[in-house]
Design a protein around this motif. Structure first.
Motif, PDB file in Angstrom:
ATOM      1  N   GLU A 194      22.938  20.640 -26.273  1.00  0.00           N
ATOM      2  CA  GLU A 194      22.171  21.158 -25.149  1.00  0.00           C
ATOM      3  C   GLU A 194      21.077  20.215 -24.666  1.00  0.00           C
ATOM      4  O   GLU A 194      20.647  20.272 -23.517  1.00  0.00           O
ATOM      5  CB  GLU A 194      21.554  22.519 -25.518  1.00  0.00           C
ATOM      6  N   MET A 195      20.632  19.277 -25.525  1.00  0.00           N
ATOM      7  CA  MET A 195      19.552  18.373 -25.141  1.00  0.00           C
ATOM      8  C   MET A 195      20.031  17.109 -24.439  1.00  0.00           C
ATOM      9  O   MET A 195      19.206  16.318 -23.971  1.00  0.00           O
ATOM     10  CB  MET A 195      18.739  17.966 -26.377  1.00  0.00           C
ATOM     11  N   LEU A 196      21.338  16.896 -24.345  1.00  0.00           N
ATOM     12  CA  LEU A 196      21.843  15.621 -23.834  1.00  0.00           C
ATOM     13  C   LEU A 196      21.331  15.283 -22.434  1.00  0.00           C
ATOM     14  O   LEU A 196      20.857  14.154 -22.220  1.00  0.00           O
ATOM     15  CB  LEU A 196      23.373  15.614 -23.868  1.00  0.00           C
ATOM     16  N   PRO A 197      21.369  16.201 -21.448  1.00  0.00           N
ATOM     17  CA  PRO A 197      20.824  15.848 -20.126  1.00  0.00           C
ATOM     18  C   PRO A 197      19.346  15.472 -20.195  1.00  0.00           C
ATOM     19  O   PRO A 197      18.911  14.519 -19.530  1.00  0.00           O
ATOM     20  CB  PRO A 197      21.042  17.122 -19.303  1.00  0.00           C
ATOM     21  N   PHE A 198      18.578  16.214 -20.983  1.00  0.00           N
ATOM     22  CA  PHE A 198      17.152  15.908 -21.130  1.00  0.00           C
ATOM     23  C   PHE A 198      16.944  14.535 -21.756  1.00  0.00           C
ATOM     24  O   PHE A 198      16.068  13.765 -21.332  1.00  0.00           O
ATOM     25  CB  PHE A 198      16.475  16.980 -21.990  1.00  0.00           C
ATOM     26  N   LEU A 199      17.739  14.203 -22.765  1.00  0.00           N
ATOM     27  CA  LEU A 199      17.585  12.922 -23.463  1.00  0.00           C
ATOM     28  C   LEU A 199      17.886  11.748 -22.539  1.00  0.00           C
ATOM     29  O   LEU A 199      17.219  10.705 -22.616  1.00  0.00           O
ATOM     30  CB  LEU A 199      18.493  12.889 -24.692  1.00  0.00           C
ATOM     31  N   LYS A 200      18.871  11.911 -21.658  1.00  0.00           N
ATOM     32  CA  LYS A 200      19.173  10.842 -20.708  1.00  0.00           C
ATOM     33  C   LYS A 200      18.002  10.624 -19.753  1.00  0.00           C
ATOM     34  O   LYS A 200      17.653   9.480 -19.421  1.00  0.00           O
ATOM     35  CB  LYS A 200      20.444  11.184 -19.935  1.00  0.00           C
ATOM     36  N   LEU A 201      17.376  11.728 -19.325  1.00  0.00           N
ATOM     37  CA  LEU A 201      16.179  11.610 -18.481  1.00  0.00           C
ATOM     38  C   LEU A 201      15.023  10.993 -19.255  1.00  0.00           C
ATOM     39  O   LEU A 201      14.254  10.189 -18.713  1.00  0.00           O
ATOM     40  CB  LEU A 201      15.784  12.989 -17.946  1.00  0.00           C
ATOM     41  N   GLN A 202      14.896  11.376 -20.520  1.00  0.00           N
ATOM     42  CA  GLN A 202      13.831  10.825 -21.359  1.00  0.00           C
ATOM     43  C   GLN A 202      13.988   9.307 -21.497  1.00  0.00           C
ATOM     44  O   GLN A 202      12.996   8.560 -21.394  1.00  0.00           O
ATOM     45  CB  GLN A 202      13.858  11.478 -22.740  1.00  0.00           C
ATOM     46  N   ALA A 203      15.203   8.838 -21.722  1.00  0.00           N
ATOM     47  CA  ALA A 203      15.444   7.399 -21.851  1.00  0.00           C
ATOM     48  C   ALA A 203      15.084   6.669 -20.557  1.00  0.00           C
ATOM     49  O   ALA A 203      14.487   5.577 -20.580  1.00  0.00           O
ATOM     50  CB  ALA A 203      16.907   7.148 -22.217  1.00  0.00           C
ATOM     51  N   LYS A 204      15.441   7.281 -19.429  1.00  0.00           N
ATOM     52  CA  LYS A 204      15.102   6.663 -18.138  1.00  0.00           C
ATOM     53  C   LYS A 204      13.590   6.630 -17.931  1.00  0.00           C
ATOM     54  O   LYS A 204      13.028   5.620 -17.480  1.00  0.00           O
ATOM     55  CB  LYS A 204      15.790   7.437 -17.007  1.00  0.00           C
ATOM     56  N   PHE A 205      12.926   7.734 -18.272  1.00  0.00           N
ATOM     57  CA  PHE A 205      11.464   7.801 -18.133  1.00  0.00           C
ATOM     58  C   PHE A 205      10.769   6.748 -19.003  1.00  0.00           C
ATOM     59  O   PHE A 205       9.779   6.138 -18.604  1.00  0.00           O
ATOM     60  CB  PHE A 205      10.976   9.201 -18.527  1.00  0.00           C
ATOM     61  N   LEU A 206      11.319   6.520 -20.206  1.00  0.00           N
ATOM     62  CA  LEU A 206      10.739   5.537 -21.124  1.00  0.00           C
ATOM     63  C   LEU A 206      11.093   4.101 -20.739  1.00  0.00           C
ATOM     64  O   LEU A 206      10.567   3.149 -21.330  1.00  0.00           O
ATOM     65  CB  LEU A 206      11.217   5.813 -22.554  1.00  0.00           C
ATOM     66  N   GLY A 207      11.996   3.948 -19.776  1.00  0.00           N
ATOM     67  CA  GLY A 207      12.389   2.617 -19.332  1.00  0.00           C
ATOM     68  C   GLY A 207      13.326   1.906 -20.297  1.00  0.00           C
ATOM     69  O   GLY A 207      13.386   0.674 -20.317  1.00  0.00           O
ATOM     70  N   ILE A 208      14.083   2.693 -21.080  1.00  0.00           N
ATOM     71  CA  ILE A 208      14.976   2.080 -22.073  1.00  0.00           C
ATOM     72  C   ILE A 208      16.430   2.477 -21.842  1.00  0.00           C
ATOM     73  O   ILE A 208      17.280   2.277 -22.715  1.00  0.00           O
ATOM     74  CB  ILE A 208      14.564   2.457 -23.514  1.00  0.00           C
TER      75      ILE A 208
END
Length: 378
Positions: free
Chosen positions: A237-251
């Motif tokens: 369930e967290m996969l969409p959030f994690l992809k956004l998190q990675a983008k936000f972190l610039g990684i």
């Protein structure tokens, strides 16, 4: 022996219970036993393989919850209604202590005077706290059913500490197993990385994308690590959030989200890893993926929760950090990535421990012995 392995949580539900049951069935069959897997009436994806191996698949009718993956019909009915499916077996071995089919099978097996065992694969928060003694008294359905097994098998000390709040049945510790012939150190690591389009060091995460597994903590920790790629395997369930998190972190260019990966491709992914990370924040009874990393000769960074320290610390297979501590997690990953001798030392320790203690060839003998002991003493 004629052995029935029973659980709601066989495939298609992905997780440690399904993996354990499947591999145990294969090994017991190899050793000449008649084996059946008893589970819910749905497509498991393992029908052809089981038929080819001569392992029966018995599907119990009923309504299966799409949320909990448990048989709601048999959660309400008497356990005697499982007798017709189990009466031909010598050994009834339930898996997972808190789901309907496992509990109903334990009661049915005991009533029919079969050798009855139950393996508990899980823990909850504060698993060793006296809080659960009080909660155990308020959840009589568990305590009433967990008195039936002749023996309970816990996959770790942590799992034993949790389940003993609900039962006085004898408890043995037999760890999970791993196929150390499938998961093995690979020599062509760089060639495989190149084929997958990955450069430099590889940090690997294989688990559900769920909060309690801590993938969000890992992303934050990894954000300051240079010259490495983070490969994250699994759905949730967290996969969409994690992809956004990675983008936000610039990684996002340094993180590869692979989603669900079939079992036959996992050994290759473990083979390219330089370090494996399991950043669980709570409730980790064992962690089969840790064994898979160790079998592949990969050093482990994991959190000191549940049964994880029993595998990692006691076998000197990696570094433990406090759950949720991003800085400690980052430092541990960096330490292993930058020290080749340390990587090799942890990796060889893990592989040796698997060969000595966690190989399915060793684990199946312990479970088989438990069956024999119960058959002789019941």
């Amino acid at each position: 022996m004629k052995i029935a392995l029973v659980s709601d949580w066989y495939y298609p539900k992905i997780g440690g219970v399904a993996s354990h049951m499947h591999n145990l069935a294969l090994k017991l069959k190899e050793r000449g036993h008649e084996v059946a897997i008893v589970t819910n009436n749905w497509e498991t994806g393992k029908e052809s393989e089981l038929a080819e191996k001569g392992i029966d698949l018995i599907k119990i009718p009923g309504v299966v919850s799409p949320v909990l993956d448990i048989n709601l019909s048999y959660g309400l009915k008497s356990s005697e209604e499982l007798n017709e499916f189990l009466h031909d077996f010598d050994v009834i071995h339930s898996h997972h202590a808190f789901t309907p089919l496992a509990l109903k099978a334990a009661k049915a097996g005991r009533i029919m005077n079969k050798a009855t065992l139950l393996t508990t694969h899980s823990i909850s928060f504060a698993h060793d706290s006296r809080l659960w003694e009080a909660l155990g008294l308020t959840i009589p359905v568990f305590t009433s059913y967990l008195k039936y097994p002749h023996r309970i098998i816990a996959v770790s000390k942590a799992a034993r500490a949790f389940v003993e709040h609900f039962t006085d049945s004898p408890i043995s510790i037999i760890p999970n197993g791993v196929d150390d012939k499938r998961f093995t150190p690979l020599r062509n690591k760089e060639e495989l990385k190149s084929r997958l389009g990955i450069e430099g060091k590889v940090v690997l995460y294989v688990s559900r994308m769920a909060y309690r597994k801590g993938p969000h903590v890992l992303l934050n920790a990894f954000s300051k690590i240079e010259d490495a790629t983070l490969v994250m395997v699994g759905n949730g369930e967290m996969l969409p959030f994690l992809k956004l998190q990675a983008k936000f972190l610039g990684i996002d260019e340094k993180v590869v989200f692979m989603g669900y990966v079939e079992d036959n491709k996992l050994p290759e992914l473990f083979g390219i890893a330089d370090v494996f990370v399991l950043p669980s924040v709570t409730a980790e009874a064992f962690g089969i993926v840790v064994l898979e990393a160790m079998a592949a000769g990969v050093p482990v960074v994991a959190t000191s929760v549940g049964g994880i320290p029993e595998i990692v610390k006691e076998n000197e297979a990696g570094i433990l950090v406090p759950p949720g501590n991003e800085l400690a997690l980052r430092n541990a990953i960096q330490r292993i990535l930058t020290d080749q001798k340390l990587r090799e030392w942890y990796g060889s320790n893990g592989r040796r421990a698997v060969e000595e203690k966690y190989s399915w060839d060793k684990v199946v003998l312990k479970i088989e012995k438990a069956y024999e002991e119960v058959l002789l003493s019941k």
